[in-house]
Enzyme design. Structure first.
Site, PDB file in Angstrom:
ATOM      1  N   PHE A 124       0.978  -1.308  -0.027  1.00  0.00           N
ATOM      2  CA  PHE A 124       0.056   0.047   0.198  1.00  0.00           C
ATOM      3  C   PHE A 124       0.950   1.295  -0.153  1.00  0.00           C
ATOM      4  O   PHE A 124       1.903   1.488   0.823  1.00  0.00           O
ATOM      5  CB  PHE A 124      -0.940  -0.168   1.272  1.00  0.00           C
ATOM      6  CG  PHE A 124      -2.034   1.084   1.315  1.00  0.00           C
ATOM      7  CD1 PHE A 124      -2.905   0.931   0.355  1.00  0.00           C
ATOM      8  CD2 PHE A 124      -2.156   2.117   2.222  1.00  0.00           C
ATOM      9  CE1 PHE A 124      -4.003   1.947   0.398  1.00  0.00           C
ATOM     10  CE2 PHE A 124      -3.029   3.010   2.241  1.00  0.00           C
ATOM     11  CZ  PHE A 124      -4.070   2.935   1.274  1.00  0.00           C
ATOM     12  N   ASP A 196       0.801  -5.237   8.182  1.00  0.00           N
ATOM     13  CA  ASP A 196      -0.637  -4.121   8.107  1.00  0.00           C
ATOM     14  C   ASP A 196      -1.460  -5.134   7.817  1.00  0.00           C
ATOM     15  O   ASP A 196      -1.366  -6.077   6.770  1.00  0.00           O
ATOM     16  CB  ASP A 196      -0.008  -3.096   7.159  1.00  0.00           C
ATOM     17  CG  ASP A 196      -1.285  -2.327   6.918  1.00  0.00           C
ATOM     18  OD1 ASP A 196      -2.403  -2.580   7.215  1.00  0.00           O
ATOM     19  OD2 ASP A 196      -0.826  -1.106   6.464  1.00  0.00           O
ATOM     20  N   TYR A 221     -11.839   0.944   9.649  1.00  0.00           N
ATOM     21  CA  TYR A 221     -13.165   1.415   8.760  1.00  0.00           C
ATOM     22  C   TYR A 221     -13.421   0.553   7.575  1.00  0.00           C
ATOM     23  O   TYR A 221     -14.367   0.708   6.871  1.00  0.00           O
ATOM     24  CB  TYR A 221     -13.035   2.762   8.291  1.00  0.00           C
ATOM     25  CG  TYR A 221     -11.750   3.158   7.601  1.00  0.00           C
ATOM     26  CD1 TYR A 221     -11.545   2.934   6.293  1.00  0.00           C
ATOM     27  CD2 TYR A 221     -10.664   3.744   8.143  1.00  0.00           C
ATOM     28  CE1 TYR A 221     -10.294   3.215   5.731  1.00  0.00           C
ATOM     29  CE2 TYR A 221      -9.518   4.239   7.558  1.00  0.00           C
ATOM     30  CZ  TYR A 221      -9.420   3.871   6.280  1.00  0.00           C
ATOM     31  OH  TYR A 221      -8.214   4.242   5.475  1.00  0.00           O
ATOM     32  N   LYS A 222     -12.695  -0.584   7.510  1.00  0.00           N
ATOM     33  CA  LYS A 222     -12.898  -1.750   6.410  1.00  0.00           C
ATOM     34  C   LYS A 222     -13.644  -2.510   6.696  1.00  0.00           C
ATOM     35  O   LYS A 222     -14.937  -2.440   7.056  1.00  0.00           O
ATOM     36  CB  LYS A 222     -11.626  -1.987   5.899  1.00  0.00           C
ATOM     37  CG  LYS A 222     -11.008  -0.864   5.059  1.00  0.00           C
ATOM     38  CD  LYS A 222      -9.278  -1.162   4.570  1.00  0.00           C
ATOM     39  CE  LYS A 222      -8.844  -0.074   3.819  1.00  0.00           C
ATOM     40  NZ  LYS A 222      -7.461  -0.102   4.095  1.00  0.00           N
ATOM     41  N   ARG A 368     -12.376  -3.757  -8.475  1.00  0.00           N
ATOM     42  CA  ARG A 368     -12.242  -4.649  -7.108  1.00  0.00           C
ATOM     43  C   ARG A 368     -13.619  -4.889  -6.536  1.00  0.00           C
ATOM     44  O   ARG A 368     -14.508  -3.914  -6.694  1.00  0.00           O
ATOM     45  CB  ARG A 368     -11.653  -3.669  -5.832  1.00  0.00           C
ATOM     46  CG  ARG A 368     -10.026  -3.588  -5.911  1.00  0.00           C
ATOM     47  CD  ARG A 368      -9.861  -2.985  -4.746  1.00  0.00           C
ATOM     48  NE  ARG A 368     -10.312  -2.136  -4.126  1.00  0.00           N
ATOM     49  CZ  ARG A 368      -9.818  -1.754  -2.773  1.00  0.00           C
ATOM     50  NH1 ARG A 368      -8.800  -1.979  -2.035  1.00  0.00           N
ATOM     51  NH2 ARG A 368     -10.503  -0.533  -2.279  1.00  0.00           N
TER      52      ARG A 368
END
Ligand SMILES: *Cc1c(COP(=O)(O)O)cnc(C)c1O
Length: 409
Positions: A124, A196, A221-222, A368
């Site tokens: 990321f 991560d 928040y995912k 995605r």
């Protein structure tokens, strides 16, 4: 065919009733819980209570009376079981990027002399930026960042490396690293590990303690559904908590914040990973959201997640679309998303959204689709696949209104 298969799979799905824990519109197929998890039932009420009772009426007393001051530790303990972490090793605070800075600096601090971080080129980007920012701050004599493509990582793990910093599930294509194999290989060479877990926590039965992970961070928040900008979390194995030092030494990480001493004395345990005042409203929302995992067996979640991915791939194969799988084909090598390349990926995702199917786009050409096993049904996927087929075959994505890129993709 797919519809019948989907119905059979849904009928056999032990997690099917869990969808009722979410406030989701029945008309919408939400395949972007890997970017922003939907609103769980109970979150609005929890935040409302904090506003009306604790803030409006309790005011400053609520730091004690509503125990706001210990919320980072309490929410950390709610997250710990999802990580396979015993108590006292997880705290909730700040964003993942900020937390990564803290643990990376803490790991470097544990190493005498020059440190070399090994990471993945396709990590990321924020993780790479943070590592590079720390390198610039500490100087290249003290810190070297080496990044290699994913397939070369295992070979690149040798004694010249001091810290392995990886993201478990790749944000762009869902590719999953073998956390245990990497961690154990690293440990056998005396290399510290930082994971991560932003795209893993809540969908994979993690075993951080058992695997021997040193440090980890992740996102609220995912899949955890804590709401936009929800705070993240930090995991630090017990064995490092005495010697680890993180550089964002703010007052909330002080042993006695309300002594207001001019000198910094670090708190013990995970509190030393705090920096400033916690974002109470966001943390209350995350805390309430985490109830979606009450009584949930993460092995069942992982099982369903693999089935959802395989089902999506089979629907897509049947449709014979001009797309190319961007994710690993074997469910064991994937997190909970399956992605495809398409030259007009952005426009296709926009057109699909107008048909009530929300996925997302990642540059340069990836569509995605994320499958949160707690609310996604197989029927959702069968419907989404037929709408995607329509968008691509009828070329509705070519309309002018789907071409212009918005600020957030
Ligand atoms: C989403 C995500 C983040 C989020 O970082 P923020 O600091 O919350 O913006 C970090 N790392 C990875 C791998 C992610 O997928």
């Amino acid at each position: 065919m797919s519809n019948l298969q989907a119905e059979a799979l849904d009928a056999a799905d032990p997690l099917r009733p869990v969808r009722e824990r979410f406030d989701l519109s029945p008309d919408l197929i939400y395949l972007d819980g890997n970017s922003l998890g939907p609103l769980p039932i109970g979150v609005s009420q929890a935040v409302q209570t904090t506003l009306d009772q604790d803030w409006q009426s309790g005011l400053v007393r609520s730091w004690n009376q509503a125990d706001w001051i210990d919320l980072p530790e309490r929410v950390g303990e709610q997250i710990a079981p999802l990580l396979g972490a015993a108590a006292g090793q997880v705290i909730c605070c700040d964003s993942t990027s900020v937390n990564l800075f803290k643990v990376l600096a803490a790991a470097v601090h544990l190493i005498d002399g020059p440190a070399t971080v090994l990471t993945e080129t396709g990590n990321f980007p924020s993780d790479l930026y943070i590592a590079d920012g720390l390198r610039q701050l500490m100087g290249s004599d003290r810190l070297t960042i080496r990044s290699v493509p994913g397939e070369q990582l295992f070979e690149a793990l040798d004694r010249s490396v001091s810290i392995l910093m990886l993201t478990h599930v790749n944000f762009r294509n869902g590719a999953l690293h073998d956390l245990r194999a990497f961690t154990q290989r690293a440990a056998s060479l005396g290399i510290l590990t930082i994971w991560d877990l932003s795209h893993s926590t809540g969908i994979i039965d993690l075993e951080l303690d058992d695997a021997g992970v040193d440090f980890a961070v992740g996102c609220g928040y995912k899949y955890l559904c804590g709401g936009p900008g929800a705070p993240g979390y930090v995991y630090v194995a017990h064995r490092h908590q005495k010697s680890a030092r993180q550089p964002l030494s703010g007052w909330m990480g002080h042993a006695e914040p309300f002594a207001f001493s001019p000198e910094f004395t670090s708190a013990q345990g995970m509190k030393q990973f705090l920096t400033g005042t916690p974002a109470i409203l966001s943390m209350v929302a995350l805390s309430a959201a985490l109830k979606i995992f009450d009584g949930i067996d993460l092995q069942a979640v992982r099982h369903k997640s693999r089935q959802l991915g395989d089902f999506w791939v089979s629907c897509m194969n049947e449709a014979h679309l001009p797309v190319r799988l961007a994710s690993p084909s074997d469910a064991s090598d994937r997190g909970a998303q399956v992605c495809y390349h398409h030259s007009e990926a952005y426009a296709v995702i926009q057109a699909l959204a107008d048909m009530q199917v929300l996925g997302d786009f990642r540059a340069p050409d990836v569509m995605r689709f994320g499958f949160h096993p707690l609310f996604t049904s197989f029927t959702d996927l069968a419907h989404a696949a037929s709408r995607l087929t329509e968008v691509i075959q009828l070329e509705s994505f070519k309309a002018e209104r789907y071409q212009a890129r918005k600020a957030v993709t």
